[in-house]
Design an enzyme around this catalytic site. Sequence first.
Site, short mmCIF file in Angstrom:
data_model
loop_
_atom_site.label_atom_id
_atom_site.label_comp_id
_atom_site.label_asym_id
_atom_site.label_seq_id
_atom_site.Cartn_x
_atom_site.Cartn_y
_atom_site.Cartn_z
N HIS A 260 0.87 -1.18 0.00
CA HIS A 260 0.00 0.00 0.00
C HIS A 260 0.90 1.23 0.00
O HIS A 260 1.28 1.74 1.05
CB HIS A 260 -0.92 -0.01 1.22
CG HIS A 260 -1.74 1.22 1.32
ND1 HIS A 260 -2.84 1.42 0.54
CD2 HIS A 260 -1.60 2.33 2.07
CE1 HIS A 260 -3.35 2.61 0.82
NE2 HIS A 260 -2.62 3.19 1.73
N ASP A 262 1.40 4.89 -0.25
CA ASP A 262 0.67 6.15 -0.25
C ASP A 262 1.33 7.11 -1.23
O ASP A 262 2.52 7.39 -1.13
CB ASP A 262 0.65 6.74 1.16
CG ASP A 262 -0.30 5.96 2.08
OD1 ASP A 262 -1.45 5.77 1.68
OD2 ASP A 262 0.14 5.53 3.17
N ASP A 372 -7.56 1.87 2.25
CA ASP A 372 -7.17 2.83 3.29
C ASP A 372 -7.92 4.15 3.23
O ASP A 372 -7.65 5.02 4.06
CB ASP A 372 -5.66 3.07 3.18
CG ASP A 372 -5.10 3.80 4.38
OD1 ASP A 372 -5.64 3.61 5.49
OD2 ASP A 372 -4.13 4.57 4.23
N HIS A 576 -5.75 9.77 -1.02
CA HIS A 576 -6.41 9.78 0.30
C HIS A 576 -5.59 10.35 1.46
O HIS A 576 -6.04 10.26 2.61
CB HIS A 576 -6.96 8.40 0.63
CG HIS A 576 -5.92 7.33 0.82
ND1 HIS A 576 -5.62 6.41 -0.14
CD2 HIS A 576 -5.11 7.05 1.85
CE1 HIS A 576 -4.68 5.59 0.30
NE2 HIS A 576 -4.35 5.96 1.51
ZN LIG Z 1 -2.94 5.02 2.74
#
Ligand SMILES: [Zn+2]
Length: 1014
Positions: A260, A262, A372, A576
Amino acid sequence: MHDDSALVEARLNRFVRERLQPAIYRATTPLEVTAWVVPGEPVSFAEAVSRPFTPFAVGEAWGRPWGTVWFHLTGTVPPKWAGLAETRIEVVVDLGFTVAVPGFQAEGTAYNPDGRLLKGVEALNRAVTVTGEIVDMYIEAAANPNIAADFSFTPTPLGDLATAGTTPLYTLRQADVAARDTQAWHLLQDVVALDGLRRELPAASPRRANILRALERCLDLLDPDDVGGTAAVGRAALADVLASPANASAHRVHAVGHAHIDSAWLWPVRETVRKVARTFSNVLDLIDRYPDFVFAASSAQQYAWLQDGYPELFERVRRAVAAGNFVPAGGMWVESDTNMPGGEALARQFVAGKGFFLREFGVEPLEVWLPDSFGYSAALPQIVQAAGSRWFLTQKLSWNDTNVFPHHSFLWEGLDGSRTFTHFPPVADYNAQLSGLELARAERLYSEKGVANTSLVPFGWGDGGGGPTEEMIAAAHRTASLEGSPTVELSSPRRFFEAAEAEYAAPPVWSGELYLEFHRGTLTSQARTKQGNRRCEHLLREADLWATTAFIRSGAEYPRAALENAWQTVLLQQFHDILPGSSIAWVHQQAEREYARVAGVLEGVIEASVRALCGPGDDAILLNAGPYAQEGVPALCGVTQVADSLLGATIARSPAGWVLSNRHVRVTIDADGLFTSIYDRHAEREVVPPGARANLLTLHRDTPTQWDAWDIDTPNARLFEALTDAETVEQLDHLPHGQVGVRVTRRFGASTITQDVTLAQASSAIDLTFNIDWHERQKLLRLNFALDVAADRAASEIQFGHIFRPTHANTSWDAARFETVAHRWVHVGEPGFGVAVANDSTYGHSITRTAFASEADAAPRIGTTVSLSLLRAPLFPDPTADQGRHELRVALRVGASIPDAVYEGYRLNLPIRSLTGVGSTPVEPLLTVDNPAVVIEAVKLAEDGSGDVIVRVYEAHGTRALARVIRSFESAAVVETDLLERPVISAAVIEADDAALTLELRPFQLVTLRYRRM
Ligand SMILES: [Zn+2]
């Protein structure tokens, strides 16, 4: 027998720590190290290796915050290692790694001398395999500071290059060539898997005891002074317990390799580009070694970065995608927030994301992958299906602070009735390692037991990247079928969803939004970032529309590249942690610059399009890009002039204060600048409760217990100071178009707010324009309207429609929903009377039932307070968040229906644009619609460059709607398509003739039309 299990456990722990782990490497030899310190921002491999490298010693400090140092490691593999069996030769580097997980500290990228990217060098994954006798390797070492620290949310200057300082953060601790003992390594993986499982089994279970005794026998057989030499016999002692197969009813885990990453967060976008390269190269290295390994990665943007910056690596990814080991997932441009992006933008996440995957890899993800993001819009099921996808995955609601979400696999029903099969991995983590603890948790928490038995576990270091490791794959192999453990199959999202859907005949249904009971402050933090998003979304609509109109009417060139770049930039900022305002200062400063750049480009596109349409001249044109006529300008039109009404609004001074009035409404503003009365002349009704005042600003304590930029805590929302004192209230003179108004100025703390309250001649909307110079810290600024409206629910605009939420707090679910998202408007009403509050920059709202007490009433009367959360000032992760100037607009319209609210939302966000210096040719609309419930949300040219016109419409009032869409341009045929502009069987188009088609839409239905030009 005597129970000595605690003693065996303690013996095992010490043996693993002191004997087994150190035995992984048989021998190490130091390498020669030289280094070059990059003076500024990162450079390419070619540039770095052309620079002078100077000797560097292990033990020396390196790396100012965010700095890069290139290390050159050279040496030879000792000849005596050549004949060693069960040995892998590796370069092992310790950049000064801390106990923090990868991605939150120093990170390295290993290259061979030809510039081929080998893999990442990271905490918990610091080795690079070498072949041959010569070692020659470059490490691009990134001194990324650990902003998160221990998640104590302490303000830090490290998130901004300007304040981060220059003190080196790390010390090079190791740069060796080493001989890894593969038997000892496998023994360690056996022990970890079995001991991890054992700890999760019931204390009295035979299986738990069997494993403990096997581990004890293994310890007996291992020679503490020659672990490597006895590892094989140690492993043999564990073979039986490892071979014992899973229970017939064991929970089935599809383990999907994942990272994941970001796209920005506690690091800037430019570092994410390198994180992607490090992580993807780690994955390719694992795929070479383990052909059964499957890795899924979402976010087309991250692949696009790789294609631009690391073309050779991208080609390797392309080959791994073709082989099925590397799976593009999710189908969105980034893993965006889904609360705040507008309808068209959320659609474009899929158009851009899936478009990239189809174009570059020929694959189309069918699942939406958002582990997320901070809550999920009720518009998503329809958008997911309109994008041609079938499934949805997240786990974030496991973070709820109040309620436990009841399902792990279910049908998620959106606001239009679309249903999407959805899975929440019960492992409740998107950074799993496939430990015994995690697997047991997945089985224990899985709520569909008895009717279904399959869940997905995303494994691999995430957030800051890193991805799966060899140890995680070893864990998967050992738990493929292991008594007492869930079964683990290395799998892909698609394989999981096909299996999970097939085994679950009648999943439960969850209707409406997936509200995250956490991180409610992300609807407000970093207001300039949010405003940039809102502005650019509407500028994109205008630019798409006028560029398409100019292409069709005047043959002007369609600025495809400029529009695509602008869209991609805006879509990236919807990631996000950017749009929600939860990133470091660097990220938000950059976002603001990007929005300004995009706005400039789009203004240029609009102007060029209008000049192509109207020609040169000295005239002025008024343009309405909105879906409704406004100020006399019809929808999607440009006109040269409109008649000003002679009937202006009036302003009067009375003992009670200022009175603004027109034929719809009369507003009384007192000496504090607050509304003591709003009288609706048509309804003959007072809207402000007796004794209450509307237009009240409140300053709330905002010191969250944790997650500062993310959270608004209930007690803080309750604790506030009312900003009633006005420094001045002055009449505004010389307002255009017969408007009247007053300016209210307030000072408090170190901040100033001026608010212009204006009323136009022909509108029942009171417009509020705020200029705020904001210098508070850890405060939340709210704007409150006390309303004598007994609304039991409030409508809030979301993407392609609106949802209703209760205004009461009856249940724990209602109580936890105390801060909610709305896009351009909210509406509260009683049958026959309502009030709309529209905004041009705000997302966070709080709408509650309120008991208003006054001398006029024997008992308090129940009304409604509509509050807009305008500004915050959290100190982590950006200690300067929201400081400085803000300008934003709000409109209050009384006597408003929901269609009126929809109208006000567009009016405030798509004001009439006036352009001078053009010809006198009016701009005819490309399309008209005869039903205001059916809104044209986008007009653009087709993605495929065919010149076909794409028109996106939706039903905005929540009603069934019949509408004729009349075009005024040449078109050979019209078809309904999905978001990717591929024809679908249409139920919406019920009739199409020469120039018009008739649509029949269900409430909130979204339809994309493709007008063929040839
Ligand atoms: Zn995230």
